[in-house]
Design a protein around this motif. Structure first.
Motif, PDB file in Angstrom:
ATOM      1  N   ASP A 242       0.964  -1.147  -0.092  1.00  0.00           N
ATOM      2  CA  ASP A 242       0.044  -0.054  -0.130  1.00  0.00           C
ATOM      3  C   ASP A 242       0.833   1.173   0.130  1.00  0.00           C
ATOM      4  O   ASP A 242       1.067   1.816   0.896  1.00  0.00           O
ATOM      5  N   SER A 243       1.511   1.330  -0.987  1.00  0.00           N
ATOM      6  CA  SER A 243       2.431   2.649  -1.368  1.00  0.00           C
ATOM      7  C   SER A 243       2.117   3.803  -2.146  1.00  0.00           C
ATOM      8  O   SER A 243       2.825   4.669  -2.484  1.00  0.00           O
ATOM      9  N   MET A 244       1.008   3.842  -2.611  1.00  0.00           N
ATOM     10  CA  MET A 244       0.653   4.921  -3.447  1.00  0.00           C
ATOM     11  C   MET A 244       0.727   6.339  -2.718  1.00  0.00           C
ATOM     12  O   MET A 244       1.107   7.166  -3.488  1.00  0.00           O
ATOM     13  N   ALA A 245       0.420   6.408  -1.634  1.00  0.00           N
ATOM     14  CA  ALA A 245       0.277   7.783  -0.770  1.00  0.00           C
ATOM     15  C   ALA A 245       1.909   8.023  -0.745  1.00  0.00           C
ATOM     16  O   ALA A 245       2.308   9.237  -0.592  1.00  0.00           O
ATOM     17  N   ILE A 246       2.650   7.008  -0.380  1.00  0.00           N
ATOM     18  CA  ILE A 246       4.229   7.142  -0.242  1.00  0.00           C
ATOM     19  C   ILE A 246       4.876   7.657  -1.628  1.00  0.00           C
ATOM     20  O   ILE A 246       5.549   8.598  -1.843  1.00  0.00           O
ATOM     21  N   ARG A 247       4.281   7.097  -2.731  1.00  0.00           N
ATOM     22  CA  ARG A 247       4.809   7.436  -4.068  1.00  0.00           C
ATOM     23  C   ARG A 247       4.380   8.893  -4.311  1.00  0.00           C
ATOM     24  O   ARG A 247       5.340   9.670  -4.783  1.00  0.00           O
ATOM     25  N   ASP A 248       3.082   9.440  -3.841  1.00  0.00           N
ATOM     26  CA  ASP A 248       2.858  10.825  -4.052  1.00  0.00           C
ATOM     27  C   ASP A 248       3.937  11.725  -3.283  1.00  0.00           C
ATOM     28  O   ASP A 248       4.271  12.600  -3.776  1.00  0.00           O
ATOM     29  N   LYS A 249       4.125  11.440  -2.027  1.00  0.00           N
ATOM     30  CA  LYS A 249       5.175  11.967  -1.243  1.00  0.00           C
ATOM     31  C   LYS A 249       6.440  12.209  -2.123  1.00  0.00           C
ATOM     32  O   LYS A 249       7.287  13.269  -2.022  1.00  0.00           O
ATOM     33  N   GLY A 250       6.877  11.286  -2.739  1.00  0.00           N
ATOM     34  CA  GLY A 250       8.091  11.166  -3.386  1.00  0.00           C
ATOM     35  C   GLY A 250       8.174  12.154  -4.496  1.00  0.00           C
ATOM     36  O   GLY A 250       9.316  13.010  -4.744  1.00  0.00           O
ATOM     37  N   PHE A 251       6.987  12.307  -5.146  1.00  0.00           N
ATOM     38  CA  PHE A 251       6.913  13.517  -6.349  1.00  0.00           C
ATOM     39  C   PHE A 251       6.840  14.644  -5.603  1.00  0.00           C
ATOM     40  O   PHE A 251       7.472  15.975  -6.087  1.00  0.00           O
TER      41      PHE A 251
ATOM     42  N   VAL B 202       8.314  15.878  -2.888  1.00  0.00           N
ATOM     43  CA  VAL B 202       9.341  15.994  -2.464  1.00  0.00           C
ATOM     44  C   VAL B 202      10.496  16.213  -3.349  1.00  0.00           C
ATOM     45  O   VAL B 202      11.272  17.248  -3.463  1.00  0.00           O
ATOM     46  N   THR B 203      10.698  15.717  -4.504  1.00  0.00           N
ATOM     47  CA  THR B 203      11.602  15.717  -5.562  1.00  0.00           C
ATOM     48  C   THR B 203      11.238  17.110  -6.380  1.00  0.00           C
ATOM     49  O   THR B 203      11.997  17.614  -6.852  1.00  0.00           O
ATOM     50  N   LEU B 204       9.962  17.278  -6.533  1.00  0.00           N
ATOM     51  CA  LEU B 204       9.664  18.399  -7.222  1.00  0.00           C
ATOM     52  C   LEU B 204       9.145  19.803  -6.306  1.00  0.00           C
ATOM     53  O   LEU B 204       8.494  20.573  -6.556  1.00  0.00           O
ATOM     54  N   ALA B 205       9.729  19.769  -5.192  1.00  0.00           N
ATOM     55  CA  ALA B 205       9.493  20.777  -4.180  1.00  0.00           C
ATOM     56  C   ALA B 205       9.595  22.311  -4.514  1.00  0.00           C
ATOM     57  O   ALA B 205       9.115  23.222  -4.159  1.00  0.00           O
ATOM     58  N   ASN B 206      10.553  22.287  -5.780  1.00  0.00           N
ATOM     59  CA  ASN B 206      10.990  23.820  -6.020  1.00  0.00           C
ATOM     60  C   ASN B 206       9.984  24.293  -7.086  1.00  0.00           C
ATOM     61  O   ASN B 206      10.326  25.465  -7.569  1.00  0.00           O
ATOM     62  N   PHE B 207       8.996  23.399  -7.716  1.00  0.00           N
ATOM     63  CA  PHE B 207       8.080  23.866  -8.546  1.00  0.00           C
ATOM     64  C   PHE B 207       6.858  24.519  -7.863  1.00  0.00           C
ATOM     65  O   PHE B 207       6.282  23.962  -6.742  1.00  0.00           O
ATOM     66  N   PRO B 208       6.039  25.053  -8.633  1.00  0.00           N
ATOM     67  CA  PRO B 208       4.590  25.648  -8.220  1.00  0.00           C
ATOM     68  C   PRO B 208       3.821  24.411  -7.634  1.00  0.00           C
ATOM     69  O   PRO B 208       3.877  23.442  -8.463  1.00  0.00           O
ATOM     70  N   LYS B 209       3.075  24.522  -6.720  1.00  0.00           N
ATOM     71  CA  LYS B 209       2.367  23.458  -6.215  1.00  0.00           C
ATOM     72  C   LYS B 209       1.148  23.185  -7.141  1.00  0.00           C
ATOM     73  O   LYS B 209       0.802  21.933  -7.237  1.00  0.00           O
ATOM     74  N   GLU B 210       0.653  23.876  -7.813  1.00  0.00           N
ATOM     75  CA  GLU B 210      -0.370  23.713  -8.611  1.00  0.00           C
ATOM     76  C   GLU B 210      -0.021  22.831  -9.763  1.00  0.00           C
ATOM     77  O   GLU B 210      -0.765  21.589 -10.328  1.00  0.00           O
TER      78      GLU B 210
ATOM     79  N   SER C 216      14.186   7.863  -6.100  1.00  0.00           N
ATOM     80  CA  SER C 216      14.541   6.727  -5.396  1.00  0.00           C
ATOM     81  C   SER C 216      14.959   6.886  -3.992  1.00  0.00           C
ATOM     82  O   SER C 216      14.666   6.035  -2.947  1.00  0.00           O
ATOM     83  N   GLU C 217      15.803   7.845  -3.804  1.00  0.00           N
ATOM     84  CA  GLU C 217      16.436   8.291  -2.468  1.00  0.00           C
ATOM     85  C   GLU C 217      15.085   8.260  -1.439  1.00  0.00           C
ATOM     86  O   GLU C 217      15.455   7.921  -0.324  1.00  0.00           O
ATOM     87  N   VAL C 218      14.148   9.135  -1.588  1.00  0.00           N
ATOM     88  CA  VAL C 218      12.914   9.119  -0.811  1.00  0.00           C
ATOM     89  C   VAL C 218      12.243   7.988  -0.435  1.00  0.00           C
ATOM     90  O   VAL C 218      11.942   7.471   0.577  1.00  0.00           O
ATOM     91  N   MET C 219      12.064   7.346  -1.587  1.00  0.00           N
ATOM     92  CA  MET C 219      11.299   5.938  -1.639  1.00  0.00           C
ATOM     93  C   MET C 219      12.124   4.959  -0.762  1.00  0.00           C
ATOM     94  O   MET C 219      11.681   4.222   0.163  1.00  0.00           O
TER      95      MET C 219
END
Length: 208
Positions: A17-26, A28-36, A82-85
């Motif tokens: 049950d990892s889909m929410a964790i995968r969301d978190k990975g994106f 974190v990885t794309l934290a410098n881009f606009p949230k929208e 991958s580091e986040v995962m």
């Protein structure tokens, strides 16, 4: 499932049950881009669970940002993801006991393989760390597309398509099965019920 001589499993949403964790990975990885814009990617990610992160990062740039992205940039984003995962997914509490109990019970009766959109190397480490790798003949993932993973697996193991079933929770899983003329069993995604595919509510009622 007695007619099958091999079972192919998706991983995210089926074994873990990892889909929410995968969301978190994106996120974190794309934290410098606009949230929208990141939310647009997450929508795409959730609709296409079986696609690899390599495809999704390319989609983010080319379709959402409308900017070019190089292969090296894709690899860099994938490595950070991958580091986040690896920090978050080695957690036995995330394992889906319903499907895993079935796998534990029957893996000696019929060969089982993982074919995932997740990174193959990362997936092998996660399965080893969680002591579930022993249940599978092979554990394979991206960057090779799932359709190709399945095709190669059939050839390498001399499996006849009519004797193999793929268990997944996304349209991408179904497409990989259909492209290789396999049966498909939908699981853990009620949205797939309306599409007319065979659906498993619980593996507790399934036997080999």
């Amino acid at each position: 499932m007695s007619k099958y001589k091999a079972v192919l499993w998706d991983f995210d949403g089926v074994i873990m049950d990892s889909m929410a964790i995968r969301d978190k990975g994106f996120e974190v990885t794309l934290a410098n881009f606009p949230k929208e814009q990141v939310e647009q990617l997450l929508d795409y990610h959730r609709l296409n669970g079986g696609l690899s992160r390599y495809v999704k990062f390319r989609y983010f740039y080319e379709e959402i940002l409308k900017e070019p992205i190089t292969d090296d940039m894709v690899k860099a984003y994938a490595a950070r993801f991958s580091e986040v995962m690896m920090e978050l997914l080695i957690d036995e509490k995330l394992l889906i006991e319903d499907s895993l109990d079935f796998i534990r019970k029957y893996h000696r009766h019929v060969p089982m393989h993982i074919v995932s959109g997740s990174d193959g190397k990362e997936l092998n480490v996660i399965c080893e760390q969680l002591n579930i790798a022993e249940y599978f003949v092979s554990i394979q993932g991206s960057p090779t597309p799932k359709k190709t993973l399945v095709e190669n697996l059939l050839v390498e193991n001399n499996y006849l398509p009519e004797h193999v079933v793929l268990v997944g929770d996304s349209i991408n899983d179904q497409e990989a099965a259909e492209a290789n003329q396999l049966d498909f069993l939908a699981y853990n995604n009620s949205k797939l019920l309306s599409r007319g595919w065979a659906y498993i509510d619980t593996f507790a009622r399934v036997s080999i």
